[in-house]
Design a protein around this motif. Structure first.
Motif, PDB file in Angstrom:
ATOM      1  N   ASP B 124     -29.105  12.402   0.695  1.00  0.00           N
ATOM      2  CA  ASP B 124     -28.140  11.575   1.426  1.00  0.00           C
ATOM      3  C   ASP B 124     -26.708  11.959   1.113  1.00  0.00           C
ATOM      4  N   PHE B 125     -26.474  12.612  -0.034  1.00  0.00           N
ATOM      5  CA  PHE B 125     -25.097  12.970  -0.385  1.00  0.00           C
ATOM      6  C   PHE B 125     -24.711  14.343   0.156  1.00  0.00           C
ATOM      7  N   TYR B 127     -23.688  16.374   3.480  1.00  0.00           N
ATOM      8  CA  TYR B 127     -23.216  16.151   4.846  1.00  0.00           C
ATOM      9  C   TYR B 127     -23.297  17.466   5.617  1.00  0.00           C
ATOM     10  N   ARG B 216     -19.287  14.392   0.068  1.00  0.00           N
ATOM     11  CA  ARG B 216     -18.071  13.582   0.267  1.00  0.00           C
ATOM     12  C   ARG B 216     -18.299  12.175  -0.252  1.00  0.00           C
TER      13      ARG B 216
ATOM     14  N   ASP C  40     -27.684   5.943   1.731  1.00  0.00           N
ATOM     15  CA  ASP C  40     -26.288   5.541   1.907  1.00  0.00           C
ATOM     16  C   ASP C  40     -26.116   4.741   3.182  1.00  0.00           C
ATOM     17  N   PRO C 899     -20.911   5.704   6.870  1.00  0.00           N
ATOM     18  CA  PRO C 899     -21.911   6.744   6.596  1.00  0.00           C
ATOM     19  C   PRO C 899     -21.299   8.084   6.225  1.00  0.00           C
ATOM     20  N   ASP C 900     -19.980   8.249   6.419  1.00  0.00           N
ATOM     21  CA  ASP C 900     -19.342   9.514   6.062  1.00  0.00           C
ATOM     22  C   ASP C 900     -19.004   9.597   4.576  1.00  0.00           C
ATOM     23  N   VAL C 901     -19.210   8.496   3.848  1.00  0.00           N
ATOM     24  CA  VAL C 901     -18.850   8.478   2.435  1.00  0.00           C
ATOM     25  C   VAL C 901     -20.072   8.074   1.618  1.00  0.00           C
ATOM     26  N   THR C 902     -20.370   8.870   0.597  1.00  0.00           N
ATOM     27  CA  THR C 902     -21.522   8.575  -0.245  1.00  0.00           C
ATOM     28  C   THR C 902     -21.339   7.235  -0.936  1.00  0.00           C
TER      29      THR C 902
END
Lengths: 476, 216, 999
Positions: B124-125, B127, B216, C40, C899-902
């Motif tokens: 999940d980390f 991107y 990110r 996340d 969702p763009d940030v962990t």
């Protein structure tokens, strides 16, 4: 004959006057020595030992449940915060590592310098070192936010394609401390071999013989074995010697390499090593004085030993005091406002000032009494001094770490640090765990290196013969 | 008194030592190997899907371009899994009685989506963005393999971080002309090296190894 | 609420309205590609368990554990379990690409005044609120309140469904019952029917109100707002004979006198005025000068060049002194009758006021036509009227201040509540519909609304939460969140915005429009149709659909602003009113102030706002009875001491906090705290000022008695405990006279380093930031924006006390000068992105490193949590997850995650990333188009929210970029420059513009 004895008497009296009490009282037979030294292993378990064992076992339990709780909850179980992100964890780590310095120093360096007075104390000191380093080794692991990833600290080819940061002092720590532990362990064990063999041969029960036999690695005391043994022991001593200096130097880099006022100081390496030896000897005394009394080792571990150790403490204590002095002077001399603020405001007058002054008392003032021989001869008094020094060295690390962190550059982020019950449990727990291991050591392993003491006795007699011969030669 | 140990106890002792040391090293080594073999990375292990969808058939036999179904691959971070409606574009006419397609029709008429099983999973980390990779000339095949030969979709590359980094550090040889992006089994004509350098320039490709490129 | 009508298309901001778009049925545009089980928090909308309350061990967790244990049985356990992918059944509008956010324009109202917003919607989930540049009240900026409303949307504790007594009601049967109830009132023309609403400028709601009154001529509408603007309203009536809305434009103002007016932070004009104010704070001849006369220490006061401390009741006297001076010295004779020179009594207060008022008056007169006098809504009508008079005399009217018909003219204060209270007490009411915000809590102390509600058989409460009012009403209907419903709203200047839903209601609820429509037998039409029908009639020209699309897309309905009109004040009446005003009595004075965080208490359950440090006191999770050091000494109390405040026979308990700069003999207690029924977050936080607040003195009252209670001190959780700079060059401020560039020379430029500094000049981008302390008003909107953008958790009071707050961005605030009357400076501090970052080389696992463009990157998934980086950070901007601050998030809470940030786990360090997710998104988008990122094309969350444009972000390698220019500014300096960290964030020293005559 009678002349010789008289001469010998005067000789010893003279020696007494010149270099204090002997390193070995009288010249007991090998058998006598073995009995005295192995007695604690053979004799019935003492009540006192059992009581202490029970207590330390309990504290050990406390330690590991506190660690388990920390793993379950996170570092938040401690009092750490921002700005004080390091506290008891690193304080205890540095404290224990420091304590773990005396052993190797005594065994290795004094061996290389052929100091006779190391012989009957090195075993206990080494054991102490080993157990202290075990305590220290706990902390780099448990102080991590995500301890289950501790292996990322080791350089290994991972599928992530990234490596540890070799610029970070923390990484150097990992290497330094683990190396130090390995070498101390080997050194201690190799030294133990002849005595283990002796125990094997002397044990009554089969089980004991097998057990000691396994650990004795089939030592038979053949001349060949002894020769190899000597070489190995000397090599290890040579290996260990630089480590004594390197380990705490590197630990001090954790602070010296940073840019935090109160940490960013070039004098840290020598000053940390001195402090380490200081606290190490203090801890040896703290343990040895009672042990010596209980097991009636007075004739093996003589006043002379205590006296020398006290002197070493005094010397290193003075070095530490000098460290404090220079730090403070530089803070003023550098003209850096942040530096001077830490030393003249935060430490001396800030909210943690009492701890700072306790440190000064224990590490600078108290050791001065050791200038007096009376103070050094009074074992009880000496024992209390050694304990105060231990306390002082702990507070020193508190002052360095917490006090520097809690008020740094931007006043907006200043904050206080308050330890939690878990912090205290871990500190007390490590002390208990340490005592637990040491008690086991006293019970199952000779606390004094019998073989070496016997050897020492022969050396001493040999010397006397030499001297008497010379005397005779002169006489005629 | 009888000897405490027999001669062979030496051998036993050495063996025990060997086992202890070897055991520790073996375990560590084992983990390292596991992290690299297909069993550990999840390669060559096609999961069963709720619908027996056959990529091989749709690509080779029907010659459907990847982008017909994976619509957002050129515009979005996710390539996009086709909606049931898209399936029905064709299957309303052909195979509209086939029992194999029953789940699709059911989904279409009940409005309940089809729960496909994910094949290519990144943490999940991470991107990952399809659009930029496609735009820079990284073909579908480069990461997903010969989908045109897969009756059941499977993961062919390890998808480990070091695997990503290999290309991010040196992308040149994994590039292809944009008109060949969805081609399967494409091989460069002429000198691959020179073409690669040419593509690097033409597509303005840079090595991107900063952590925040993906985390990110 | 029924699904949005088939016409419900949501045009995306910045995209041309596309009428050819395929008709989307109401449900699907909010469906999205969802990945079950991902950590996340991608959309959990409509997942199993979404409707369940957040249980400790829900079915979902059970299934997870079950799955995990079975997986463990096999070797596959060494691999993460297979996930599912759930695609659309039918694809939504073309515009929605999975994983690509889009912006929708909408608006939210506070006190009846709308602020235009752009809401970022990610896969159908609103995840971030931003200002609408096209909206007059926003101009692209947002305040903390608007930003934090997002959290309320996903709050699992909000009211759900409908109930009558304890019996739940289905939506349909609710409508039936309401219709029947309405019919029962037809007979007597609704004489026993009452409505208690909030202040609203919504044309649709006002129209519905008119139609209801037409159907029930005897019914009555009462509007109530705790933070009423009645006195401003009355003031204009007093001055002009009719109610007029006052509009300020200070872009050209040289001298500003704020009479107890917190115009930079509170009120419908705050965002715009803050920007206009900041626009004139660069040093130079055009620099404006701000005088603030106030009692409590406000945000505006902290920005003042001269903060004139005085009791709230003394403000009128001060204003009169100014008027007198203007009349006597500057020939504005029409002001003479209302002027009053302060009695020459030797009382120090009078002397000071005489001196200050004279200086202020001269200054105002010097820049006639380019000055402005503002009266705060806490001040009585007389002060407002006097302000109008002075503005007229100085010729400011029509220039810096304008008058126009108000968007709505209801009395919203106690005056409008009293008749209702009388009717209720007299048993004249059968049905009372309450759509006001929790009036039982906020009603004046002398109106026991809670009990009175019991007198009416049918009390219908449309509430967002189960609050004090819900507990007293017989019907409780869940209200939707503003982001869930259709409607319209008007800005302060009258500009209309259409409020459009961004997501299907997460829980069953009924919008106010439908509730009122039920009294017109229109409920079943649904809000969307009712709204469209209303506006269809008012659209100019043909093709309503196309116009409608345009309105939705832009977020404003063109040319709906109300034209300003000329208005001449009646000096005689004003003079009479001013003279009639009572003299300020001596002794302690109690003042009630709107809270910057909880407003009137309606945000008490919003954890972001509860934990946001108070802009001036830096207090979290509390309010306090603020007193000046002198007053504290007089009462004999210190910080945290519990006291009893007695006023006119009523008393409340509170804890004292000593606030430098507070006026003496004044105890000020922010409103909105001490809620008794506000869920786990808001209940019994702080102290309720309500019981002291009477109808006749809603804002300040004299005759206060303070009795120390002794006992254990109250513990306040402040994020900043040390307020002095210790003489260090941190947040620099200079008086315009004393300022010269040399003052900061030693704080910039290259500093000696051992290694050769890395050169980032040849990179395409070199991101940097500049923060202008002259512009920064310290409102902390940036901090809230950062929290929303970067999934920053809330830690709670206990953890703040342990100084473990997680805000990446903090606004430091330092006092200087005498504690009685200090100067204040605010300094936003976040990661400075040092080019030589001390945090980097100490990390043993390379979890924080430099990017090729010189960004200081924090890689959460690599961090093992040694916390060494934080120790070595001189700015202490790093934050550590000491505990699992996320806990088990409810399905709706997960939807709030960006969702763009962990989302960081326990044991991981985190910090400001310069919103790297926005950088990378912009990079990818522009590279797809094969071009470079333009300056201002995107910016960080903090810079985007900032009303004052104090924060600027951009590419330092682009010499034309705004940030590059600011980095070259003569006021630029680096924080802790001597450390040689070479930060990418530059600060611009603050320059104050004091009046020489007063210094």
């Amino acid at each position: 004959m009678s002349v010789e004895t008289r001469q010998m008497a005067t000789e010893s009296a003279l020696a007494d006057l010149l270099e204090g009490p002997p390193v070995l009282v009288g010249s007991p037979e090998d058998r006598k020595l073995s009995e005295d030294i192995f007695r604690p292993v053979w004799e019935q378990t003492r009540r006192g030992w059992l009581a202490l064992f029970g207590i330390t076992l309990g504290l050990t339990g406390l330690l590991f449940s506190a660690i388990a709780y920390t793993f379950a909850k996170g570092i938040g179980a401690w009092g750490n915060n921002i700005p004080v992100a390091w506290a008891y964890d690193i304080i205890n780590f540095v404290w224990w590592i420091g304590i773990g310095h005396a052993g190797t120093l005594i065994s290795a360096i004094l061996l290389l310098f052929q100091q006779k007075w190391r012989t009957s104390i090195n075993r206990m000191a080494e054991a102490m070192t080993l157990f202290a380093v075990i305590q220290a080794l706990l902390f780099p692991m448990i102080h991590l936010g995500r301890p289950w990833f501790f292996f990322w600290l080791f350089p290994y080819p991972s599928t992530l394609g990234v490596w540890p940061n070799f610029k970070s002092p923390l990484l150097w720590d990992v290497f330094a401390v683990s190396t130090y532990f390995t070498v101390s362990l080997l050194f201690w064990y190799v030294g133990l071999l002849p005595d283990l063999a002796a125990l094997r041969d002397a044990s009554k029960s089969k089980a004991a013989r097998v057990a000691y036999g396994i650990f004795a690695l089939g030592w038979r005391g053949s001349a060949r074995a002894w020769r190899h043994y000597r070489i190995a022991y000397l090599l290890l001593a040579g290996l260990a010697t630089p480590l004594v200096l390197s380990v705490h130097t590197i630990v001090s880099f954790d602070f010296a390499v940073s840019q935090l006022p109160g940490w960013h100081t070039t004098i840290f390496p020598p000053y940390f090593v001195a402090g380490a030896i200081f606290s190490g000897f203090a801890m040896v005394l703290t343990l040895m004085i009672p042990a010596r009394k209980v097991f009636r080792f007075e004739h093996v571990i003589t006043q002379r030993h205590l006296d020398n150790m006290a002197k070493v403490m005094l010397a290193t204590g003075l070095m530490v005091s000098y460290g404090y002095l220079v730090e403070t002077f530089i803070a003023w001399y550098s003209g850096n406002p942040f530096e001077s603020f830490v030393f003249f405001n935060t430490r001396a007058r800030g909210p943690y000032a009492p701890i700072y002054w306790l440190m000064i008392t224990c590490n600078v003032v108290v050791p001065q009494v050791l200038w007096w021989r009376k103070a050094r001869d009074n074992t009880i008094f000496l024992w209390f001094v050694s304990i105060l020094v231990n306390v002082g060295m702990w507070t020193e690390r508190f002052v360095i770490i917490v006090t520097s962190l809690h008020r740094d550059f931007l006043p907006s982020s200043w904050a206080m640090y308050r330890p939690t019950i878990v912090d205290w449990s871990i500190l007390v727990g490590t002390i208990g765990f340490f005592g637990f291991l040491f008690l086991l050591f006293l019970r199952f392993v000779p606390a004094v290196a019998a073989s070496e003491v016997k050897e020492l006795r022969r050396e001493l007699e040999h010397e006397r013969h030499q001297q008497s011969h010379d005397q005779a030669a002169h006489g005629s | 008194m009888s000897a405490l140990f027999r001669p062979r106890s030496n051998t036993i002792f050495k063996l025990v030592l060997l086992l202890l040391v070897g055991g520790v090293l073996g375990t560590l080594g084992g983990f390292m190997v596991w992290a690299r073999v297909p069993a550990g990375t999840g390669q060559q292990d096609p999961p069963l899907q709720p619908v027996q969808f056959d990529h091989r058939h749709h690509i080779s036999d029907d010659g459907i371009d990847c982008r017909y179904c994976h619509t957002s691959v050129e515009t979005g971070s996710s390539a996009g899994i086709p909606s049931t409606a898209l399936c029905m574009n064709c299957h309303a006419q052909i195979w509209n009685k086939s029992p194999r397609l029953e789940p699709v029709r059911a989904s279409y008429f009940t409005g309940q989506p089809i729960p496909w099983v994910r094949v290519h999973r990144l943490p999940d980390f991470v991107y990952f963005n399809h659009a930029i990779h496609v735009k820079k000339g990284v073909g579908c095949e480069t990461c997903h393999g010969r989908v045109d030969q897969m009756p059941l979709m499977e993961q062919v590359e390890p998808l480990t971080m070091s695997w990503c980094l290999d290309c991010h550090r040196n992308p040149a040889l994994n590039l292809r002309p944009l008109d060949q992006i969805t081609a399967m089994g494409w091989t460069p004509q002429g000198d691959p090296a020179s073409l690669a350098q040419d593509l690097m320039k033409r597509h303005d490709v840079h090595t991107r190894t900063s952590c925040t490129t993906c985390h990110r | 609420m029924p699904p949005l009508g088939s016409g419900a298309k949501l045009p995306i901001y910045g995209q041309p309205a596309a009428p050819d778009r395929a008709p989307a049925d109401g449900r699907h545009p909010w469906r999205s590609l969802r990945v079950l089980g991902a950590g996340d928090g991608p959309s959990r909308e409509f997942d199993e368990g979404a409707a369940e309350p957040p249980a400790g061990f829900s079915r979902r967790t059970f299934l997870q554990i079950l799955g995990a244990s079975t997986a463990l049985a096999s070797l596959q356990a060494c691999r993460p379990a297979r996930q599912k992918i759930v695609p659309y059944v039918r694809p939504p509008e073309k515009a929605l690409v999975p994983g690509t956010p889009v912006h929708y324009a909408t608006a939210v109202s506070l006190g009846g005044h709308a602020t235009g917003l752009l809401v970022t919607s990610h896969d159908g989930r609103p995840i971030k609120v931003e200002g609408n540049p096209d909206h007059p009240a926003s101009r692209g900026a947002t305040g903390s309140l608007e930003l934090a409303m997002l959290l309320d949307l996903y709050d699992p504790r909000r009211e759900r469904g409908f109930r009558r007594g304890q019996a739940p009601l289905a939506y349909r049967s609710l409508l039936r019952e309401l219709t029947a109830l309405a019919a029962s009132h037809l007979a007597d023309g609704g004489s026993r029917l009452r409505f208690l609403t909030a202040a609203t400028g919504s044309p649709l709601l006002q129209d519905l109100r008119r139609r209801i009154l037409a159907r029930f001529p005897q019914a009555r509408f009462h509007a109530y707002e705790s933070l009423t603007e009645d006195s401003a309203r009355e003031g204009s009536r007093l001055a002009f004979g009719r109610v007029l809305a006052v509009r300020h434009t200070i872009a050209q103002a040289r001298v500003i006198l704020a009479l107890d007016s917190d115009f930079l932070a509170v009120g419908p004009e705050a965002l715009r005025l803050a920007r206009e104010f900041a626009g004139r704070r660069e040093p130079g001849p055009e620099m404006s000068r701000l005088y603030v006369a106030e009692a409590q220490h406000s945000v505006t006061g902290a920005c003042a060049d001269h903060r004139l401390r005085m009791k709230s009741s003394e403000v009128l006297g001060f204003a009169r002194a100014v008027a007198a001076r203007l009349a006597s010295r500057h020939g504005h004779s029409q002001l003479a009758p209302m002027g009053a020179t302060p009695s020459g009594s030797p009382a120090p207060g009078d002397v000071r006021i005489a001196k200050e008022s004279a200086a202020v008056a001269d200054d105002l007169a010097r820049s006639s036509g380019r000055s402005v006098v503002m009266a705060g809504s806490r001040q009585p009508p007389a002060v407002h009227a006097l302000a109008h008079a002075i503005n007229a005399a100085l010729g400011n009217a029509g220039k810096t201040v304008e008058y126009a018909a108000p968007a709505f003219d209801d009395t919203t204060g106690p005056a409008s509540l009293q008749p209702l209270a009388r009717d209720l007490a007299g048993g004249k009411v059968d049905t009372l519909v309450v759509t006001a915000h929790n009036p039982v809590y906020s009603a004046p102390a002398d109106v026991d609304l809670g009990t009175l509600l019991g007198r009416a058989p049918n009390t219908i409460y449309l509430g967002y939460r189960d609050d004090e009012t819900a507990a007293r009403c017989s019907w409780v209907l869940a209200a939707p969140h503003p982001f869930e419903t259709w409607g319209d709203a008007r800005a302060h200047d009258g500009t209309v915005s259409i409020v459009q839903p961004l997501i299907q209601p997460l829980f069953e609820s009924i919008p106010e429009v439908e509730l009122l429509a039920a009294f017109l037998d229109l409920a079943d039409q649904g809000a969307h149709r009712i709204l469209q029908d209303y506006w269809r009639g008012r659209a100019k020209g043909p093709d309503f659909e196309r116009q409608w699309e345009g309105w939705l897309a832009r977020g404003v309905v063109p040319d709906t602003a109300i034209a300003a009109e000329a208005a001449a004040p009646h000096f005689v009446e004003i003079a009479a009113a001013v003279k009639a005003a009572p003299q300020p009595p001596a002794g302690l004075e109690m003042t009630f102030v709107p809270d910057y965080k909880l407003h009137d208490g309606r945000f008490a359950e919003n954890a972001w706002l509860q934990e946001l440090p108070h802009p001036v006191s830096k207090m979290t999770w509390d309010n306090a009875a603020y007193v000046s050091p002198a007053t504290a000494r007089k009462i004999g109390v210190e910080d945290g001491a519990r006291v009893e405040l007695r006023l006119a026979g009523r008393k409340v308990e509170a804890a004292v906090w000593i606030m430098p700069g507070q006026a003496d003999d004044v105890v000020s207690l922010p409103l909105g705290y001490g809620r008794r029924r506000a869920g786990p977050v808001g209940s019994s936080v702080g102290f309720d000022a309500g019981p002291l607040r009477a109808s006749d003195a809603p804002w300040f009252a004299h005759g206060l008695a303070v009795a120390p209670l002794g006992g254990a001190k109250h513990v306040f959780a402040l994020t900043q405990e040390h307020f002095s700079m210790e003489g260090r060059d941190l947040a620099l401020a200079f008086d315009a006279k004393a300022w010269s560039p040399e003052k900061v020379e030693h704080l910039k430029g290259p500093s000696p380093t051992m290694q050769e500094p890395v050169d980032y000049q040849n990179q395409q981008y070199k991101w940097g930031m500049a923060i202008d302390l002259s512009k920064c008003i310290g409102c902390a909107a940036c901090a809230t924006a950062c929290q929303a953008e970067n999934n920053i958790p809330v830690v709670g009071k206990e953890q703040v006390l342990r100084s473990r707050e997680m805000n990446w961005m903090r606004v430091d605030r330092y006092f200087s000068g005498p504690p009685e009357d200090p100067q204040v400076i605010a300094q936003p501090v976040m990661c400075q992105h040092c080019e030589a970052a001390p945090c980097e080389y100490v990390c043993p696992v390379n979890a924080t490193v430099h990017s090729d463009e010189g960004l200081n990157e924090m890689v959460y998934n690599r961090c093992v949590g040694t916390r060494y980086c934080s120790n070595n950070c001189p700015y202490k901007v790093r934050r550590f997850n000491f505990l699992n601050y996320r806990g088990d998030m409810s399905p709706t809470e997960k939807m709030a995650m960006n969702p763009d940030v962990t989302v960081r786990t326990r044991g991981v360090m985190e910090k400001c990333t310069y919103c790297v997710q926005r950088i990378e998104r912009a990079r990818i988008e522009t590279r797809l188009e094969g071009r470079a990122i333009r300056d201002g094309e995107f910016t960080t969350a903090c810079a985007q929210a900032c009303p004052a444009n104090a924060i600027v972000f951009g590419n330092l390698n682009d010499p034309r970029s705004q940030v590059s220019k600011l980095h070259q500014d003569e006021r630029r300096y680096d924080l802790l420059h001597d450390n040689g960290t070479r930060p990418r964030t530059a600060y611009l020293a603050r320059v104050r513009n004091p009046n020489p005559e007063l210094s």
